[in-house]
Design a protein around this motif. Structure first.
Motif, PDB file in Angstrom:
ATOM      1  N   ARG A 202       0.842  -1.216   0.000  1.00 57.95           N
ATOM      2  CA  ARG A 202       0.000   0.000   0.000  1.00 57.95           C
ATOM      3  C   ARG A 202       0.873   1.260   0.000  1.00 57.95           C
ATOM      4  NH1 ARG A 202      -5.210  -1.019   0.399  1.00 57.95           N
ATOM      5  NH2 ARG A 202      -5.982  -2.870   1.486  1.00 57.95           N
ATOM      6  N   ARG A 203       1.936   1.214   0.764  1.00 60.66           N
ATOM      7  CA  ARG A 203       2.813   2.394   0.872  1.00 60.66           C
ATOM      8  C   ARG A 203       3.548   2.654  -0.443  1.00 60.66           C
ATOM      9  NH1 ARG A 203       8.134   3.453   1.800  1.00 60.66           N
ATOM     10  NH2 ARG A 203       8.681   1.240   2.006  1.00 60.66           N
ATOM     11  N   ARG A 205       2.786   1.499  -3.573  1.00 60.74           N
ATOM     12  CA  ARG A 205       1.907   1.619  -4.745  1.00 60.74           C
ATOM     13  C   ARG A 205       2.662   1.211  -6.020  1.00 60.74           C
ATOM     14  NH1 ARG A 205      -2.675   4.460  -3.298  1.00 60.74           N
ATOM     15  NH2 ARG A 205      -3.223   4.746  -5.493  1.00 60.74           N
ATOM     16  N   LYS A 207       3.755  -0.404  -9.655  1.00 58.99           N
ATOM     17  CA  LYS A 207       3.101  -0.613 -10.940  1.00 58.99           C
ATOM     18  C   LYS A 207       3.124  -2.081 -11.332  1.00 58.99           C
ATOM     19  CE  LYS A 207       3.275   2.313 -14.335  1.00 58.99           C
ATOM     20  NZ  LYS A 207       3.718   3.217 -15.415  1.00 58.99           N
ATOM     21  N   MET A 230      -7.054  -4.317  -2.908  1.00 52.22           N
ATOM     22  CA  MET A 230      -5.901  -3.482  -3.253  1.00 52.22           C
ATOM     23  C   MET A 230      -5.962  -3.093  -4.732  1.00 52.22           C
ATOM     24  SD  MET A 230      -2.978  -5.482  -1.017  1.00 52.22           S
ATOM     25  CE  MET A 230      -1.894  -4.078  -0.800  1.00 52.22           C
ATOM     26  N   ASP A 232      -6.992  -0.392  -5.955  1.00 50.78           N
ATOM     27  CA  ASP A 232      -6.945   1.052  -6.154  1.00 50.78           C
ATOM     28  C   ASP A 232      -5.515   1.601  -6.103  1.00 50.78           C
ATOM     29  OD1 ASP A 232      -6.546   0.469  -3.495  1.00 50.78           O
ATOM     30  OD2 ASP A 232      -7.714   2.175  -2.732  1.00 50.78           O
ATOM     31  N   LEU A 233      -4.514   0.692  -6.149  1.00 50.92           N
ATOM     32  CA  LEU A 233      -3.121   1.124  -5.982  1.00 50.92           C
ATOM     33  C   LEU A 233      -2.433   1.428  -7.296  1.00 50.92           C
ATOM     34  CD1 LEU A 233      -1.940  -1.429  -3.256  1.00 50.92           C
ATOM     35  CD2 LEU A 233      -2.926   0.857  -2.945  1.00 50.92           C
TER      36      LEU A 233
END
Length: 453
Positions: A202-203, A205, A207, A230, A232-233
């Motif tokens: 999460r931190r 993000r 690709k 997850m 939305d990352l």
């Protein structure tokens, strides 16, 4: 969309890194990104020319192959194309172990010791030269770009790597930070670590994700168990390799992270053999690798039929891998891919020969025949099937929420015996956890029964 940071890393930082290490990665990548669009005939001739050079070099400069050619009564001119390779015997793990020194070229100067993870039992020790490493890195780089991401895009890697604090590992950590890659160890996937992994993803993000399908799917299921998501990352693709990718793993990764899943096939010993393109085809790195598929008797199989993967890596002059039996099972596809690349295609990777089960009457079946019995049982978090012999099976189960009962055990035993034979002993063992192999991989099925013709 490429950011300035990604552009700077992929055009300057990573090429400089490879140059310092003595790898011709950038030059090889340029060639690979051109040759993937050649006609099939041109690609085949390019491959054959490289094979002839490898065979000539090995017959002259590698003691093992000098002796082999002399004893077989053939010369390098007898191997003109991949179709001629069956004139040579196979190279096996046992042969490598017994001939380590004489497999090195007389003029070898850049060999580095490597080993496989040992997920099938005994690790294999071998040597790679800078040429081979450069070709494998370039092939992986090319496949990464197929998916619209690049070296330098934020990446999380879930891999079998112990956490060590030596100077070399601190240097690697600094390099990974520079290249925007974060390594999470698949050796420790406890509840506490899974929560930490999720927080890190999460931190950062990323690709792209890269790692074992079982490990990334395990993280995905932990997210689902917590009632989260997850997607939305901004993760675009999850590259998975080193294990068979199962449909439920694909689904869990895709739905949890909201990304595509790209399957890859290869290994430290075999090289970067094949990778999936966005059209769905698993393309062989034919510029570098000749793939043969053989049956249990060592004879070539036709497209559409499963066979053991035999590799000839064309960038291994200093420690040749010629007709190397991998122990993996795959199927050729004779259909062209819609992406337009002429690279040949594997229809599927079925797993290792040790992922196949032998019934009491000698019938060989893929482990999926037993996996399907267990996969959808309610109250079972994870499982592992171990075939000790034709007459004895062990089933390890991690139950949740009181899911294990005598009725569940009896049902498993009954379904297994329907497939394997009524006289087969099926020992069902509830356990607190199932650790991964020493390599960090997870295997649903392990058979200790040798497949015979």
């Amino acid at each position: 969309m490429t950011t300035l940071a990604t552009h700077f890393i992929s055009r300057f930082i990573f090429p400089l890194h490879e140059y310092i290490k003595g790898h011709g990665t950038v030059r090889i990548l340029r060639q690979l990104e051109t040759s993937q669009w050649w006609s099939a005939d041109r690609l085949a001739e390019f491959q054959a020319a490289r094979l002839r050079r490898l065979i000539k070099f090995a017959s002259q400069q590698v003691p093992y192959y000098r002796k082999l050619f002399a004893e077989a009564g053939i010369g390098p001119n007898d191997i003109r194309s991949p179709e001629d390779l069956p004139k040579l015997p196979f190279l096996t793990k046992d042969l490598i172990r017994a001939n380590m020194d004489v497999l090195k070229a007389d003029n070898a100067s850049s060999l580095v010791r490597f080993n496989t993870g040992g997920s099938t039992g005994e690790p294999l020790i071998f040597y790679l030269g800078k040429e081979r490493v450069g070709h494998d890195v370039a092939a992986k780089w090319r496949a990464t770009r197929w998916w619209g991401v690049d070296i330098g895009d934020p990446e999380v890697v879930v891999w079998g790597s112990p956490v060590e604090l030596g100077a070399q590992n601190r240097l690697r950590e600094w390099r990974d930070h520079l290249l925007r890659t974060r390594l999470l160890s698949a050796f420790d996937m406890s509840e506490r670590n899974l929560d930490y992994f999720i927080a890190e993803i999460r931190r950062l993000r990323p690709k792209m994700l890269f790692g074992y399908p079982s490990a990334i799917a395990h993280i995905a299921r932990h997210v689902q168990k917590r009632g989260g998501s997850m997607n939305d990352l901004g993760v675009q693709v999850a590259f998975v390799t080193a294990e068979r990718l199962y449909e439920d793993q694909y689904s869990d990764i895709e739905s949890t992270f909201g990304c595509r899943v790209a399957n890859g096939y290869g290994g430290r010993d075999a090289g970067f053999v094949a990778h999936q393109c966005p059209e769905g085809s698993l393309h062989i790195t034919a510029e570098d690798i000749v793939v043969e598929l053989v049956d249990q008797a060592g004879k070539l199989v036709a497209a559409g039929e499963p066979g053991e993967v035999v590799i000839t890596h064309l960038a291994t002059k200093e420690f040749p891998f010629i007709r190397y039996r991998t122990g993996d099972v795959a199927v050729f596809d004779d259909q062209l891919c819609g992406c337009g690349r002429s690279l040949p295609v594997l229809k599927e990777i079925q797993g290792r020969t040790t992922d196949f089960i032998v019934a009491a009457d000698g019938t060989v079946m893929h482990g999926l025949a037993l996996i399907y019995v267990l996969r959808d049982l309610p109250g079972i978090e994870s499982f592992k099937i171990i075939q000790e012999s034709k007459t004895e099976m062990r089933v390890l189960l991690v139950p949740v929420n009181g899911g294990y009962s005598r009725a569940v055990e009896d049902g498993i035993r009954r379904d297994f015996q329907d497939r394997l034979g009524k006289g087969v002993r099926v020992n069902v063992e509830p356990v607190a956890e199932i650790p991964p192999e020493r390599s960090g991989k997870f295997r649903y099925v392990v058979s200790h029964v040798t497949l015979h013709s």
